[in-house]
Motif scaffolding. Structure first.
Motif, PDB file in Angstrom:
ATOM      1  N   THR B   5       0.837  -1.204   0.000  1.00 64.96           N
ATOM      2  CA  THR B   5       0.000   0.000   0.000  1.00 64.96           C
ATOM      3  C   THR B   5       0.862   1.241   0.000  1.00 64.96           C
ATOM      4  OG1 THR B   5      -1.018  -1.260   1.755  1.00 64.96           O
ATOM      5  CG2 THR B   5      -2.218   0.631   0.935  1.00 64.96           C
ATOM      6  N   LYS B   6       1.964   1.191   0.800  1.00 63.57           N
ATOM      7  CA  LYS B   6       2.811   2.371   0.831  1.00 63.57           C
ATOM      8  C   LYS B   6       3.428   2.625  -0.530  1.00 63.57           C
ATOM      9  CE  LYS B   6       5.404   1.629   4.567  1.00 63.57           C
ATOM     10  NZ  LYS B   6       6.308   1.928   5.675  1.00 63.57           N
ATOM     11  N   ARG B   7       3.832   1.549  -1.208  1.00 63.36           N
ATOM     12  CA  ARG B   7       4.480   1.733  -2.495  1.00 63.36           C
ATOM     13  C   ARG B   7       3.494   2.282  -3.521  1.00 63.36           C
ATOM     14  NH1 ARG B   7       8.268   1.025  -6.082  1.00 63.36           N
ATOM     15  NH2 ARG B   7       7.828  -0.155  -7.938  1.00 63.36           N
ATOM     16  N   ILE B   8       2.255   1.765  -3.470  1.00 64.05           N
ATOM     17  CA  ILE B   8       1.264   2.272  -4.428  1.00 64.05           C
ATOM     18  C   ILE B   8       0.956   3.735  -4.136  1.00 64.05           C
ATOM     19  CG2 ILE B   8      -1.151   2.084  -5.086  1.00 64.05           C
ATOM     20  CD1 ILE B   8      -0.946  -0.824  -5.008  1.00 64.05           C
ATOM     21  N   GLY B   9       0.882   4.086  -2.814  1.00 61.86           N
ATOM     22  CA  GLY B   9       0.634   5.488  -2.477  1.00 61.86           C
ATOM     23  C   GLY B   9       1.722   6.399  -3.022  1.00 61.86           C
ATOM     24  N   GLY B  10       2.979   5.936  -2.897  1.00 64.59           N
ATOM     25  CA  GLY B  10       4.069   6.748  -3.426  1.00 64.59           C
ATOM     26  C   GLY B  10       3.975   6.916  -4.926  1.00 64.59           C
ATOM     27  N   LEU B  11       3.613   5.829  -5.622  1.00 63.92           N
ATOM     28  CA  LEU B  11       3.499   5.908  -7.075  1.00 63.92           C
ATOM     29  C   LEU B  11       2.390   6.865  -7.490  1.00 63.92           C
ATOM     30  CD1 LEU B  11       4.018   2.320  -8.493  1.00 63.92           C
ATOM     31  CD2 LEU B  11       5.304   4.376  -8.977  1.00 63.92           C
ATOM     32  N   VAL B  12       1.257   6.807  -6.756  1.00 61.58           N
ATOM     33  CA  VAL B  12       0.133   7.679  -7.105  1.00 61.58           C
ATOM     34  C   VAL B  12       0.517   9.143  -6.911  1.00 61.58           C
ATOM     35  CG1 VAL B  12      -2.150   8.386  -6.327  1.00 61.58           C
ATOM     36  CG2 VAL B  12      -1.682   6.003  -6.723  1.00 61.58           C
ATOM     37  N   LEU B  13       1.221   9.415  -5.776  1.00 57.36           N
ATOM     38  CA  LEU B  13       1.657  10.797  -5.525  1.00 57.36           C
ATOM     39  C   LEU B  13       2.562  11.287  -6.642  1.00 57.36           C
ATOM     40  CD1 LEU B  13       2.613  11.367  -1.800  1.00 57.36           C
ATOM     41  CD2 LEU B  13       1.082  12.699  -3.187  1.00 57.36           C
ATOM     42  N   ARG B  14       3.494  10.420  -7.042  1.00 54.74           N
ATOM     43  CA  ARG B  14       4.443  10.876  -8.050  1.00 54.74           C
ATOM     44  C   ARG B  14       3.766  11.070  -9.399  1.00 54.74           C
ATOM     45  NH1 ARG B  14       9.743  11.531  -7.449  1.00 54.74           N
ATOM     46  NH2 ARG B  14       9.895  10.336  -5.551  1.00 54.74           N
ATOM     47  N   LEU B  15       2.796  10.209  -9.711  1.00 53.99           N
ATOM     48  CA  LEU B  15       2.064  10.372 -10.963  1.00 53.99           C
ATOM     49  C   LEU B  15       1.286  11.682 -10.959  1.00 53.99           C
ATOM     50  CD1 LEU B  15       1.539   8.786 -13.551  1.00 53.99           C
ATOM     51  CD2 LEU B  15      -0.515   7.889 -12.491  1.00 53.99           C
ATOM     52  N   ALA B  16       0.667  11.997  -9.807  1.00 53.02           N
ATOM     53  CA  ALA B  16      -0.087  13.243  -9.720  1.00 53.02           C
ATOM     54  C   ALA B  16       0.832  14.453  -9.837  1.00 53.02           C
ATOM     55  CB  ALA B  16      -0.844  13.296  -8.382  1.00 53.02           C
ATOM     56  N   ALA B  17       2.026  14.368  -9.218  1.00 56.11           N
ATOM     57  CA  ALA B  17       2.960  15.493  -9.314  1.00 56.11           C
ATOM     58  C   ALA B  17       3.444  15.667 -10.743  1.00 56.11           C
ATOM     59  CB  ALA B  17       4.154  15.265  -8.380  1.00 56.11           C
ATOM     60  N   PHE B  18       3.692  14.547 -11.429  1.00 61.84           N
ATOM     61  CA  PHE B  18       4.096  14.614 -12.830  1.00 61.84           C
ATOM     62  C   PHE B  18       3.019  15.283 -13.659  1.00 61.84           C
ATOM     63  CE2 PHE B  18       5.476  13.554 -16.931  1.00 61.84           C
ATOM     64  CZ  PHE B  18       4.519  12.824 -17.596  1.00 61.84           C
ATOM     65  N   GLY B  19       1.739  14.888 -13.403  1.00 60.39           N
ATOM     66  CA  GLY B  19       0.648  15.490 -14.159  1.00 60.39           C
ATOM     67  C   GLY B  19       0.520  16.983 -13.915  1.00 60.39           C
ATOM     68  N   ALA B  20       0.679  17.392 -12.640  1.00 67.96           N
ATOM     69  CA  ALA B  20       0.518  18.813 -12.325  1.00 67.96           C
ATOM     70  C   ALA B  20       1.631  19.646 -12.956  1.00 67.96           C
ATOM     71  CB  ALA B  20       0.501  19.012 -10.804  1.00 67.96           C
ATOM     72  N   ALA B  21       2.879  19.153 -12.884  1.00 63.79           N
ATOM     73  CA  ALA B  21       3.988  19.904 -13.475  1.00 63.79           C
ATOM     74  C   ALA B  21       3.831  19.990 -14.989  1.00 63.79           C
ATOM     75  CB  ALA B  21       5.323  19.246 -13.104  1.00 63.79           C
ATOM     76  N   LEU B  22       3.395  18.884 -15.598  1.00 65.02           N
ATOM     77  CA  LEU B  22       3.201  18.894 -17.050  1.00 65.02           C
ATOM     78  C   LEU B  22       2.088  19.866 -17.429  1.00 65.02           C
ATOM     79  CD1 LEU B  22       4.427  17.386 -19.419  1.00 65.02           C
ATOM     80  CD2 LEU B  22       2.493  15.847 -19.343  1.00 65.02           C
ATOM     81  N   ALA B  23       1.016  19.904 -16.625  1.00 61.33           N
ATOM     82  CA  ALA B  23      -0.090  20.817 -16.922  1.00 61.33           C
ATOM     83  C   ALA B  23       0.361  22.264 -16.821  1.00 61.33           C
ATOM     84  CB  ALA B  23      -1.246  20.552 -15.948  1.00 61.33           C
ATOM     85  N   ALA B  24       1.148  22.584 -15.776  1.00 61.59           N
ATOM     86  CA  ALA B  24       1.640  23.955 -15.624  1.00 61.59           C
ATOM     87  C   ALA B  24       2.486  24.349 -16.831  1.00 61.59           C
ATOM     88  CB  ALA B  24       2.466  24.078 -14.341  1.00 61.59           C
ATOM     89  N   LEU B  25       3.332  23.416 -17.262  1.00 63.00           N
ATOM     90  CA  LEU B  25       4.203  23.669 -18.408  1.00 63.00           C
ATOM     91  C   LEU B  25       3.397  23.959 -19.655  1.00 63.00           C
ATOM     92  CD1 LEU B  25       7.040  23.266 -19.708  1.00 63.00           C
ATOM     93  CD2 LEU B  25       6.470  20.890 -19.871  1.00 63.00           C
ATOM     94  N   ILE B  26       2.403  23.099 -19.937  1.00 62.34           N
ATOM     95  CA  ILE B  26       1.663  23.227 -21.187  1.00 62.34           C
ATOM     96  C   ILE B  26       0.813  24.494 -21.190  1.00 62.34           C
ATOM     97  CG2 ILE B  26      -0.163  22.176 -22.548  1.00 62.34           C
ATOM     98  CD1 ILE B  26       0.960  19.508 -21.907  1.00 62.34           C
ATOM     99  N   VAL B  27       0.157  24.780 -20.043  1.00 59.14           N
ATOM    100  CA  VAL B  27      -0.714  25.950 -20.002  1.00 59.14           C
ATOM    101  C   VAL B  27       0.098  27.220 -20.201  1.00 59.14           C
ATOM    102  CG1 VAL B  27      -2.189  27.310 -18.495  1.00 59.14           C
ATOM    103  CG2 VAL B  27      -2.498  24.875 -18.651  1.00 59.14           C
ATOM    104  N   MET B  28       1.311  27.265 -19.619  1.00 57.22           N
ATOM    105  CA  MET B  28       2.081  28.498 -19.783  1.00 57.22           C
ATOM    106  C   MET B  28       2.624  28.631 -21.203  1.00 57.22           C
ATOM    107  SD  MET B  28       4.760  30.609 -17.624  1.00 57.22           S
ATOM    108  CE  MET B  28       3.594  30.942 -16.454  1.00 57.22           C
ATOM    109  N   VAL B  29       3.007  27.519 -21.815  1.00 53.57           N
ATOM    110  CA  VAL B  29       3.604  27.616 -23.153  1.00 53.57           C
ATOM    111  C   VAL B  29       2.559  28.027 -24.176  1.00 53.57           C
ATOM    112  CG1 VAL B  29       4.600  26.230 -24.985  1.00 53.57           C
ATOM    113  CG2 VAL B  29       5.532  26.087 -22.726  1.00 53.57           C
ATOM    114  N   THR B  30       1.296  27.587 -23.986  1.00 59.03           N
ATOM    115  CA  THR B  30       0.278  27.902 -24.984  1.00 59.03           C
ATOM    116  C   THR B  30      -0.418  29.223 -24.711  1.00 59.03           C
ATOM    117  OG1 THR B  30      -1.332  26.681 -23.702  1.00 59.03           O
ATOM    118  CG2 THR B  30      -0.204  25.492 -25.451  1.00 59.03           C
ATOM    119  N   SER B  31       0.107  30.039 -23.801  1.00 55.47           N
ATOM    120  CA  SER B  31      -0.567  31.302 -23.503  1.00 55.47           C
ATOM    121  C   SER B  31      -0.015  32.376 -24.416  1.00 55.47           C
ATOM    122  CB  SER B  31      -0.331  31.693 -22.050  1.00 55.47           C
ATOM    123  OG  SER B  31       1.013  32.011 -21.863  1.00 55.47           O
TER     124      SER B  31
END
Lengths: 195, 164
Positions: B5-31
Motif C-alpha cells: 500500500t505504501k508503495r502504491i501510495g508513493g506511485l500515485v503521488l508521483r504520478l499526480a505530481a508529474f501530471g501537475a507539473a506537465l499541466a503547468a508547463l503546457i498551459v504556460m507555453v500555450t498562452s
C-alpha cells in the motif's frame, strides 16, 4: 522493546556542521538587514515652467515591491531557525526522545531550504526587471537613476544566494545524519543506555 | 501488505505530481494573446518575461524527472539518491513559482512607485492563462513536498521503529 543506545558525539563533523550553521546564520541575517535598510531618495527635474525647472523628489524603498518584503521576512525567519539550531546543538544535550529530535531538525532544515530559495529567486527576478526593464510591457528600468539602491540590493541578493547554498549543504548533512540514528550532535555528553 | 500500500501510495503521488507539473508547463507555453490599441499591436507571449521562461524550464525538468522515477524498480540502490534529488526538485519548483508569481503580481497590479503600468487590462486572456499555470505549479509544489516527506519516511526510518 529494546532500548537503543544513545551516545552523544561531538566529533569533527559536528563542529563542521556548527560552523556551517554559523555562516548561514550570518549570511541570511546580513541579507535581511541590508535589504531592510535599503532606501534612496533622489530629486529629479520633471518639467519646466517658463524658465524655472520643476523638481520632484522620489524615494526608492524596499517595501515598494512585495517580492523584497517577502525576501526580508524569509531571510529573517531562516536566520532565526539557524540560531535555534545552533542553540539546540550547544545547549540541548539532555533531550533523549528517540529519533524525534533528529527528525524535526531534518524536516525543519528541508522546509527552510525551500523557503530561502523561493525568497532569493523572487527577489532576483524582480531585481532583473528593475535593472533591465521590460520592452514588451513598457516598464522602464530604474537602476540608472537609483544606482545605490540597486547596488545594495545586489549585495543582499549575493548574501542570500550564499545562504541558499549553505542551507542546502546543511540540509543534506541533517538527512544523512538520519541514516545513522545513534549520532546526535551535542557538546554535552549524556550517558549511553545499554539494552 | 502494508509495504505494497505504501508503495502504491508513493506511485500515485508521483504520478499526480508529474501530471501537475506537465499541466503547468503546457498551459504556460500555450498562452499567447494579441491586442491592439492606438494602432499599435502588441503580442503577449510567455517569453516576454525571464521569470516565465525559468518557470517553464523548471517545470519541464521536474516533469521529466518524475516520469523517470516512476519506472525505478523497487529494489534499486538509487532510492537513497532519490531523496536528495526530491529535495533539489522541490527547491526548483518553489524558486520558479515564486519568481513567476512576483513578476505576475507586478503585471496585474503594476508598481506605482516605479511607474510600471499593469498589463492585465489589455491582455486579459493571457493573464488568466498565466494564473492557471501558476495554480498548477502550486499544486505540483504541494505534491512534491508530500513526496519528499514520503521518500524520507520510506528510505531512512525517521522514527526508529525498526529494531536495529
Amino acid at each position: 522493546m529494546a532500548k537503543l543506545a544513545l551516545a552523544a558525539t561531538s566529533g569533527k563533523s559536528c563542529k563542521i556542521l556548527l560552523g556551517l550553521r554559523l555562516l548561514a546564520f550570518s549570511a541570511t541575517l546580513s541579507a535581511a538587514i541590508v535589504m531592510g535598510l535599503n532606501k534612496e531618495t533622489e530629486t529629479f527635474v520633471v518639467g519646466k515652467v517658463g524658465n524655472t525647472p520643476i523638481k520632484a523628489t522620489f524615494t526608492a524603498k524596499f517595501d515598494h515591491t512585495p517580492a523584497f518584503v517577502f525576501f526580508v521576512v524569509a531571510n529573517a525567519m531562516v536566520s532565526f531557525h539557524n540560531l535555534l539550531m545552533i542553540a539546540l546543538q550547544i545547549f540541548g544535550g539532555k533531550m533523549e526522545f528517540t529519533g524525534f529530535r533528529l527528525l524535526s531538525v531534518a524536516i525543519l532544515d528541508m522546509l527552510n531550504v525551500t523557503l530561502i530559495s523561493a525568497a532569493a529567486n523572487a527577489a532576483a527576478f524582480m531585481a532583473e526587471v528593475g535593472k533591465n526593464g521590460n520592452k514588451h510591457a513598457r516598464w522602464d528600468k530604474i537602476c540608472d537613476r537609483f544606482a545605490t539602491y540597486c547596488d545594495h540590493g545586489a549585495g543582499a541578493l549575493i548574501a542570500a544566494f550564499a545562504g541558499v547554498i549553505l542551507m542546502l549543504i546543511i540540509s543534506a548533512a541533517s538527512i544523512s545524519r538520519l541514516v545513522q540514528p545513534n549520532k546526535f550532535c551535542s557538546t554535552t555528553a549524556s550517558p549511553s543506555v545499554v539494552p | 501488505m502494508v509495504k505494497l500500500t505504501k508503495r502504491i501510495g508513493g506511485l500515485v503521488l508521483r504520478l499526480a505530481a508529474f501530471g501537475a507539473a506537465l499541466a503547468a508547463l503546457i498551459v504556460m507555453v500555450t498562452s499567447r494573446e494579441r491586442a491592439s490599441f492606438f494602432a499599435v499591436s502588441l503580442e503577449a507571449k510567455y517569453t516576454d518575461m525571464a521569470a516565465f521562461k525559468y518557470f517553464v524550464i523548471a517545470n519541464a525538468v521536474v516533469s521529466v524527472y518524475s516520469f523517470l522515477v516512476l519506472f525505478l524498480p523497487k529494489e534499486s540502490l538509487l532510492w537513497k539518491f532519490v531523496v536528495v534529488l526530491d529535495l533539489v526538485m522541490t527547491m526548483l519548483l518553489t524558486s520558479s513559482l515564486s519568481a513567476a508569481l512576483a513578476v505576475a503580481q507586478v503585471g496585474k497590479k503594476g508598481n506605482a512607485n516605479a511607474g510600471w503600468l499593469p498589463i492585465c487590462g489589455q491582455v486579459p486572456k493571457f493573464c488568466d492563462q498565466i494564473t492557471g499555470a501558476l495554480i498548477a505549479g502550486f499544486v505540483a509544489l504541494v505534491l512534491y513536498v508530500l513526496l519528499l516527506l514520503y521518500s524520507l519516511h520510506s528510505v531512512v526510518d525517521p522514527f526508529l521503529l525498526q529494531k536495529s
